[in-house]
Write a protein that holds these residues in place. Structure first.
Motif, short mmCIF file in Angstrom:
data_model
loop_
_atom_site.label_atom_id
_atom_site.label_comp_id
_atom_site.label_asym_id
_atom_site.label_seq_id
_atom_site.Cartn_x
_atom_site.Cartn_y
_atom_site.Cartn_z
N VAL A 18 0.83 -1.20 0.00
CA VAL A 18 0.00 0.00 0.00
C VAL A 18 0.87 1.25 0.00
CG1 VAL A 18 -1.58 1.37 1.42
CG2 VAL A 18 -2.05 -1.05 1.00
N ARG A 19 1.90 1.26 0.81
CA ARG A 19 2.77 2.43 0.87
C ARG A 19 3.44 2.68 -0.47
NH1 ARG A 19 4.31 4.82 5.49
NH2 ARG A 19 3.49 4.03 7.45
N TYR A 20 3.91 1.61 -1.12
CA TYR A 20 4.58 1.83 -2.40
C TYR A 20 3.59 2.22 -3.49
CZ TYR A 20 7.71 1.66 -6.29
OH TYR A 20 8.43 2.03 -7.41
N LEU A 21 2.39 1.64 -3.48
CA LEU A 21 1.38 2.04 -4.46
C LEU A 21 1.02 3.51 -4.31
CD1 LEU A 21 -1.05 -1.03 -4.59
CD2 LEU A 21 0.48 -0.22 -6.39
N ASP A 22 1.00 4.01 -3.09
CA ASP A 22 0.75 5.43 -2.86
C ASP A 22 1.78 6.31 -3.56
OD1 ASP A 22 -1.62 5.76 -1.42
OD2 ASP A 22 -0.67 5.26 0.48
N ALA A 23 3.01 5.82 -3.61
CA ALA A 23 4.08 6.58 -4.28
C ALA A 23 4.11 6.31 -5.78
CB ALA A 23 5.43 6.23 -3.66
N VAL A 52 -6.34 1.88 -2.81
CA VAL A 52 -5.33 2.91 -3.08
C VAL A 52 -5.66 3.65 -4.36
CG1 VAL A 52 -2.92 3.33 -3.67
CG2 VAL A 52 -3.47 1.74 -1.84
N PHE A 53 -5.99 2.92 -5.41
CA PHE A 53 -6.30 3.57 -6.68
C PHE A 53 -7.52 4.47 -6.56
CE2 PHE A 53 -4.29 -0.43 -8.66
CZ PHE A 53 -3.02 0.13 -8.56
N LEU A 65 -5.51 3.65 -16.11
CA LEU A 65 -4.78 2.71 -15.27
C LEU A 65 -5.52 1.38 -15.34
CD1 LEU A 65 -2.68 1.87 -13.15
CD2 LEU A 65 -4.16 2.85 -11.40
N ASP A 66 -4.84 0.36 -15.81
CA ASP A 66 -5.41 -0.99 -15.89
C ASP A 66 -4.99 -1.78 -14.66
OD1 ASP A 66 -6.69 -0.62 -18.30
OD2 ASP A 66 -5.02 -1.41 -19.48
N MET A 67 -5.96 -2.34 -13.97
CA MET A 67 -5.69 -3.24 -12.86
C MET A 67 -6.08 -4.64 -13.31
SD MET A 67 -7.10 -3.19 -8.93
CE MET A 67 -6.79 -4.60 -7.85
N ALA A 81 -15.40 0.84 -9.97
CA ALA A 81 -14.13 1.50 -10.21
C ALA A 81 -14.35 2.95 -10.64
CB ALA A 81 -13.34 0.77 -11.29
N PRO A 82 -13.51 3.87 -10.20
CA PRO A 82 -13.63 5.26 -10.65
C PRO A 82 -13.26 5.40 -12.12
CG PRO A 82 -11.62 4.95 -9.38
CD PRO A 82 -12.40 3.67 -9.27
#
Length: 291
Positions: A18-23, A52-53, A65-67, A81-82
């Motif tokens: 989560v922390r890295y996805l935030d960055a 996070v997204f 952004l593709d998840m 999804a937004p």
């Protein structure tokens, strides 16, 4: 996190992700080609990433952004999804056509559907190209040199391997690799900022002393000091900046930690330095003392 008491490894891995996805997310969204996040580590990680997204909904508009959930049954459980975020599942991510930044997260310990052969197959297919990164969790193996060589072969030459060791001794290997040393530095900042009360300590798999280090923004630096002194003995002399780069690329520590380790070594008379007084700076030259 609910896993803290019984599954400390999972708690730390989720927080680091989560922390890295935030960055990672705001940087990835700058790409005009769009960005892709591939989740192959189980449902709990997918939910974390989706949340996070969702926090970047305002920035997602006008971007893509593709998840992609590899091997998952479907995205319905994640919610709506937004705009700008496309969520889908694929049986096999190896054949994905991707462009722009890609982050692959694969945890073979939590998700029994994937094995180590799947890891390297996906790394080989998705890790090649500019702005590709991988975050992997693997069983602890010795040595880790082979892992780093495989990552380097696909262009992911900036890597860190760190063992997550629980109080009972159980360990898992966390691997992050990228082609960008700045992103490696960012990941390490998030790694050391994780919850220090989760019952996990870090261990550098290449540390001969196998020292356990508490998770902290100001970690214990003795293992790093040993590593830097050994590298300095090999080089005979070099700048602090060169040893900071060594710490970044070859240890679990951050460049700033190298300054602290070298400062204590200089104070103890374990290294020479030029200039001989004042604070250590990246330009300070340190030398090996003949023993």
């Amino acid at each position: 996190m609910s896993e803290r008491g019984g599954r400390p490894h999972l708690a730390v891995k989720r927080e680091v992700l989560v922390r890295y996805l935030d960055a990672w997310t705001p940087v990835a969204l700058r790409s005009h080609r769009g960005a892709t996040y591939v989740e192959a580590g189980g449902g709990s990680f997918a939910g974390d990433a989706f949340r996070v997204f969702g926090e970047f909904a305002d920035r997602l508009e006008g971007h893509r952004l593709d998840m992609v959930m590899a091997g998952a049954s479907g995205p319905a459980v994640l919610g709506e999804a937004p705009a700008g975020l496309a969520v889908r599942s694929v049986a096999d991510a190896e054949d994905l056509a991707v462009a722009g930044p890609v982050l692959l997260h694969l945890d073979v310990v939590e998700d029994g559907a994937f094995g180590e052969s799947d890891v390297w197959r996906l790394v080989d297919s998705l890790g090649r190209g500019k702005s590709r990164e991988v975050l992997l969790t693997l069983p602890v193996r010795e040595p880790v040199t082979e892992y780093r060589e495989r990552l380097r072969a696909v262009g992911l030459g900036c890597a860190v391997t760190v063992e997550l060791v629980a109080e009972g001794g159980g360990a898992q290997l966390l691997v992050f690799a990228t082609g960008d040393s700045k992103h490696l530095a960012i990941f390490k900042n998030e790694l050391w900022a994780a919850d220090e009360f989760a019952g996990i300590r870090y261990r550098d798999p290449r540390d001969a002393e196998r020292a356990l280090v508490d998770i902290s923004l100001t970690p214990q630096l003795l293992p790093l000091r040993r590593a830097l002194l050994a590298e300095l003995a090999r080089r005979r002399s070099c700048t602090v900046a060169e040893l900071q780069q060594y710490a970044l690329l070859e240890t679990i520590y951050r460049p700033a930690d190298a300054v602290g380790a070298l400062t204590s070594a200089a104070s103890a008379g374990a290294v020479t330095r030029e200039p001989s007084k004042g604070r250590l700076t990246p330009r300070t030259v340190v030398g090996h003392l003949e023993g």
